[in-house]
Design a protein around this motif. Structure first.
Motif: not given
Length: 464
Positions: A172-191
């Motif tokens: 229920r906690l959503i991270r919001v990236r501050l900066g130019s470096k991206e989050f890595q995509p989340i790997a999962g069944k839903t894609g």
């Protein structure tokens, strides 16, 4: 309270800037600096799509343009040595100028910026000629009962508080990236991808350089982006990750003649709450879960309680640029700016250790400033020394704040303001603030003892 700076004073000092944000191919009015969307302000399609969770609302794009334009103005006009404040006039094209010019938005926007930066702002909004780009809607793995968003960067507080809050809130906690470096995509069944992977715009003037380094508007940028994210996922809380020293310290102990730093202070986020309510029509609250803890206590709790607690040593605290803090071609944290000093103090207070090569200044126990730097670092300047002295003295002044009767009025004012801000009785606020300051003093004195009496740091701070 915001320092009042008269228009006459600003005009005599010659510290004013007038900017027109323009759409592609348009020109600014005579006597105005053009800030062109698509040139000086560039937007990333993929990053915008990470903000497209449902039906795209033009007000989201406009809010991002406003944040970017404020940063542009803040950075292109240098502050004068004896005149902190500047006169800034800014005109921005938006999809719905009636909304932005309404008192419920225009007044808290002006109040937020003036309180944060110490400048005088005049903002006007005009209608866009062309509808902005509408990003393609994407699918995201977002739970339907989001409770909070948390600004997330490579910083130590960010990593630690995100870990601690995740234990409480889970997905229920959503991270919001501050900066130019991206989050890595989340790997999962839903894609499905992760939302808010990076700030979706870049501010880089094409015809002039950034000349002002204080960058107080960063607080506005990060709180606006966090507010947008909370609005989009229907969360009602925005988590502020700063611990007490970082949130309250810069306002309690300002540097030299500089205006107090409120970038992560509750008095500033109170103003942003009013602005976000007027803009989006929803109550969004900024929460400070570690306000009454030191950074060392926060780090210790993260390392002790969280599954990824050992990842703290991969975080980054230093704000110095590569050319100022590289050794043999490899970037390091400088180890001597205020942020690095607080980090090193906190690591020690938490009972943890870092490799000396984490920093350019590897050894703070050295008997001279020059001897503390890595042997391969040859570009020691007077600027390095000045930043180091300022960083050490800031922590020392904060540690001795309660011991001087001269600071009684400052602390009582802070208690009164925080009591109103947090809706907590003054007696409770006073107890919490005193505990925070006492804990910081204890950690700082123990750190100086650790460095030893011959340390150049110990020789900089006066002792009874």
């Amino acid at each position: 309270m915001t320092r009042k700076i008269s228009e006459t004073t600003l005009e005599r000092a010659g510290i004013s800037v007038k900017v027109d944000v323009v759409e592609t191919g348009q020109r600014a009015r005579r006597g105005r600096i053009a800030c062109e969307i698509g040139s000086d302000l560039t937007f990333s399609t993929s990053h915008l799509e990470s903000y497209c969770l449902a039906r795209w609302e033009p007000v989201i794009f406009d809010a991002l343009v406003v944040a970017a334009a404020v940063e542009f103005c803040d950075r292109i006009q240098k502050r004068q040595a004896f005149h902190w404040g500047r006169e800034i006039e800014l005109r921005i094209p938006v999809h719905d100028p009636e909304r932005w010019n309404a008192r419920s938005v225009a007044l808290p926007l002006k109040d937020s910026l003036e309180f944060l930066t110490g400048d005088r702002w005049t903002l006007t909004f005009v209608e866009r000629r062309v509808t902005a780009f509408v990003p393609q809607q994407a699918s995201f793995d977002i739970p339907g009962d989001c409770s909070a968003v948390i600004p997330f960067s490579d910083g130590l507080d960010s990593r630690a508080v995100a870990g601690l809050m995740h234990r409480e809130l889970g997905d229920r906690l959503i991270r919001v990236r501050l900066g130019s470096k991206e989050f890595q995509p989340i790997a999962g069944k839903t894609g499905m991808k992760q939302p808010f992977t990076s700030i979706p715009y870049r501010v880089k003037p094409k015809t002039r350089a950034f000349v002002e380094s204080s960058a107080r508007s960063r607080g506005f940028k990060f709180s606006m982006i966090s507010g947008i994210a909370a609005y989009m996922v229907k969360a009602d809380r925005i988590i502020v990750t700063e611990s007490g020293q970082g949130s309250l310290g810069p306002a309690l102990v300002p540097v030299g003649q500089a205006y107090e730093d409120y970038r992560t202070h509750p008095l500033f986020t109170d103003r942003m709450e009013t602005l976000l309510k007027g803009l989006f029509g929803r109550e969004l609250r900024f929460n400070f879960p570690r306000l009454w803890n030191t950074k060392g206590e926060t780090l210790a709790a993260f390392a002790r309680e969280c599954e990824d607690g050992s990842s703290w040593n991969t975080t980054w605290s230093c704000w110095r640029q590569n050319r100022h803090s590289s050794v043999s071609g490899r970037k390091r944290q400088c180890g001597i700016c205020a942020a690095c000093f607080l980090r090193r103090l906190s690591v020690h207070a938490a009972g943890l250790n870092e490799a000396p090569a984490t920093y350019v200044w590897e050894n703070l126990s050295a008997n001279s400033f020059e001897a503390g730097a890595a042997p391969a670092f040859r570009r020691i300047t007077s600027g390095h020394r000045e930043y180091a002295i300022a960083g050490a003295l800031h922590l020392d002044h904060l540690a001795t704040l309660r011991s001087s009767p001269a600071n009684h009025g400052t602390l009582e004012l802070a208690v009164s303001q925080l009591s109103r801000s947090r809706s907590i009785p003054e007696a409770e606020i006073r107890t919490s603030l005193n505990r925070l300051l006492d804990k910081h003093e204890s950690e700082w004195m123990q750190y100086l003892d650790y460095l030893g009496p011959d340390s150049f740091v110990s020789n900089w701070v006066p002792r009874p």
